[in-house]
Design a protein around this motif. Sequence first.
Motif, mmCIF file in Angstrom:
data_model
loop_
_atom_site.group_PDB
_atom_site.id
_atom_site.type_symbol
_atom_site.label_atom_id
_atom_site.label_comp_id
_atom_site.label_asym_id
_atom_site.label_seq_id
_atom_site.Cartn_x
_atom_site.Cartn_y
_atom_site.Cartn_z
ATOM 1 N N ALA B 326 0.837 -1.197 0.000
ATOM 2 C CA ALA B 326 0.000 0.000 0.000
ATOM 3 C C ALA B 326 0.871 1.244 0.000
ATOM 4 C CB ALA B 326 -0.919 -0.003 1.215
ATOM 5 N N ALA B 327 1.929 1.221 0.823
ATOM 6 C CA ALA B 327 2.827 2.372 0.866
ATOM 7 C C ALA B 327 3.464 2.599 -0.497
ATOM 8 C CB ALA B 327 3.903 2.157 1.926
ATOM 9 N N ASN B 328 3.927 1.507 -1.116
ATOM 10 C CA ASN B 328 4.534 1.628 -2.438
ATOM 11 C C ASN B 328 3.552 2.138 -3.464
ATOM 12 O OD1 ASN B 328 7.163 1.018 -2.127
ATOM 13 N ND2 ASN B 328 6.888 -1.176 -2.413
ATOM 14 N N SER B 329 2.328 1.617 -3.414
ATOM 15 C CA SER B 329 1.380 1.982 -4.458
ATOM 16 C C SER B 329 0.974 3.447 -4.328
ATOM 17 C CB SER B 329 0.146 1.082 -4.412
ATOM 18 O OG SER B 329 -0.665 1.450 -3.328
ATOM 19 N N LEU B 330 1.201 4.036 -3.138
ATOM 20 C CA LEU B 330 0.912 5.462 -2.999
ATOM 21 C C LEU B 330 2.088 6.311 -3.460
ATOM 22 C CD1 LEU B 330 -0.862 5.455 0.452
ATOM 23 C CD2 LEU B 330 -1.861 6.170 -1.704
ATOM 24 N N GLY B 331 3.189 5.667 -3.817
ATOM 25 C CA GLY B 331 4.328 6.408 -4.339
ATOM 26 C C GLY B 331 5.397 6.702 -3.300
ATOM 27 N N LEU B 332 5.239 6.172 -2.076
ATOM 28 C CA LEU B 332 6.292 6.375 -1.081
ATOM 29 C C LEU B 332 7.511 5.543 -1.475
ATOM 30 C CD1 LEU B 332 4.170 5.991 2.176
ATOM 31 C CD2 LEU B 332 4.953 8.108 1.169
ATOM 32 N N ASN B 333 8.705 6.115 -1.308
ATOM 33 C CA ASN B 333 9.888 5.320 -1.624
ATOM 34 C C ASN B 333 10.263 4.442 -0.438
ATOM 35 O OD1 ASN B 333 11.319 6.930 0.193
ATOM 36 N ND2 ASN B 333 11.906 8.364 -1.405
ATOM 37 N N GLN B 336 10.859 6.207 2.939
ATOM 38 C CA GLN B 336 9.620 6.762 3.496
ATOM 39 C C GLN B 336 8.700 5.653 3.986
ATOM 40 O OE1 GLN B 336 8.437 8.917 0.020
ATOM 41 N NE2 GLN B 336 9.099 10.882 0.841
#
Lengths: 255, 428
Positions: B326-333, B336
């Motif tokens: 979920a974090a990745n799919s929101l664009g967090l690297n 982060q």
Amino acid sequence: MTEQVHLEISDEIAIQIQNMNKWFGSFHVLRDIDLTVNRGERIVVCGPSGSGKSTLIRCINALEEHQKGQIIVDGIELTSDLKNIDKIRSEVGMCFQHFNLFPHLSILENCTLAPIWVRNTPKKEAEEVAMHFLEKVKIPEQADKYPGQLSGGQQQRVAIARSLCMKPRIMLFDEPTSALDPEMIKEVLDTMIELAEEGMTMICVTHEMGFARQVANRVIFMDQGQIVEQNAPEPFFNDPQNPRTQLFLSQILGH
Amino acid sequence: MTHKTASFVRNELIPESPPPVSETGAVKWMRENLFSSPLNIIMTIASLWAVYTLFNSVAPWFLNGVWSGNSVRDCYEILDGATGACFAVLKERWPQLIYGFKYPPSEFWRPNFAAVLLCVAIAPVLFSTVSKKLFLFTVVYPFLAFWLIWGGTILGPIVAFAGCAVAVLASRRLESYGFALAALCGFVCALVCWIFGGYLVDIGKDFLVLPSVPSRDMGGFMLNLILGTVCVSLSIPLGIMLALGRQSDMPIIKWICVCFIEFIRGVPLITLLFVANVVLAYFFPPDTNIDLILRVIIMITLFSAAYIAEVIRGGLAALPSGQFEAANSLGLNYAQAMRLIILPQALKVSIPGIVNVAVGLFKDTTLVSIISMFDLVGMIRGPILSSTAWNGVYWELFAFAALLFFVVCYGISQYSQWLERQLETDHR
Ligand SMILES: Nc1ncnc2c1ncn2[C@@H]1O[C@H](COP(=O)(O)OP(=O)(O)O)[C@@H](O)[C@H]1O
Ligand SMILES: [Mg+2]
């Protein structure tokens, strides 16, 4: 049944997948996938469990890496270049079967996190945007609660709002209603229908055939890692061509 | 007999009502918990008897305790045959117990002041309600505390601080080019800064000087506290890095972390301390004289970092993979996602384990008495008990040591339980 969503679909290409293949180890999960999605299209993907639906849409925002072929999202080709991947991920929203909200953050923080850290939006502005989308999914009053205090349907709507806060141009849904109790499915589908009516480009893995008929302009049937049949909903449901599609539809519509 | 299904429609919902009134209060509790069965009654009486005897023998000893006198003989005189503790030793040797026997008494205010400032510095770390601005002080504190306790010119700590600051700034700038590169550049920048700063310190030897106290003069409970605080605060970040490294996709990093953790866990701490005391000197160039406290800090930190890494690995494994996706799919690297999503949750799960290690570590700092450092236990075993004045006053001294450690460890444990309740947001 409610009226079908009719919208203009532009000629602009949002996603182009060419000859894409993926393996898990030596297991060939996706085989020669070709798919072009125009902006404003609403595509429903269905197929038996294990046929590679999730893997396909996870490839589109690089949660899974593909090994052969090309995926171009919003004009950017997905390679292993991290810059491209981050760029695409912030343009493509995704909702998961199990919501995957962040349990340690409040609903509002769930929604503002990515805009603040990825888009560098000031906190106040991010909160306003978040409240706007929470109102849209009809749960602004829950903003200060934590995900664990919400029902499944509410959590999934928060997950949708959280994705929308990044102002994505494409939304991917991976069986968004299959972990929900029947009475909550409708509230999530209504949110998605509303989104479709606003012209969002959507790819949605779901077995809600009513939703597919109402919203989709194209239904794709996958089996064993391949796209077996694709068609507009009416002919797809009324007159499936491939025997495997017929079997699948008879199984899920039969009772 | 035929079974008839009566149709039934409820027109009014049954309103909520309180549970049936039954006996409540102390009597009920006692009957249920202390006297519920014959065995239970026997156990209760036996325990009461045990508590009573213990109390009976300890209370006079404690209450008759003598608080004045200059040697154990004075105590005997005052007690005149009665049982009683000789607490006079605590009073007379108080400075030694707390600061060790060589720390100059005129400078006691410095460690005291450092201890007070420590409370200020850890407040924002421990309590989220404290103003975030105080974190600035927390960052400066280690350097300030070093200057206060060890003395010397303030330029030394300033240069050290500048080096760290430069390293952080440099790696922030380069973060987007990859984590390893950023870390390396930060390290190089810091090194350059320290080397040039070294010359500066040589020139400005007399700038804002406190009388310097060498490491071998540190002792008493102060030494335990220094070792405990420094090692805990260093080993948590190191443990996090090891835990993340162990999960890394890069085989080299992964194997370094695995080997390190497995090696350290397979070796007793006391061995590592002997290594620190004797062997470590061989690894450094002959003319560098690495401070003994520093060597001990390195060893204890490495030791507990390995344990903390394993605790955190457990916490990471407990997280569903969906969180990272979920974090990745929101664009967090990666950084982060780790900092904002994964670690807060993994660390929360790991709190009991981390506290366990931290409490253990703090108590293990007494092991340095074996390599002839005079921490609280070292002071008691060495200079105090072997002095003619206080020969044989074991109970009072060790009870005092136990009490000091208990207060700190119990405090840590209570804090962690409070923190867990505080972070309880998932309502599972
Ligand atoms: N991380 C993975 N490693 C190995 N095999 C996987 C992995 N993820 C999915 N698979 C396999 O790939 C196939 C397709 O999975 P998936 O895309 O999840 O199917 P669907 O969503 O259509 O049910 C399944 O057979 C599954 O077992
Ligand atoms: Mg799936």
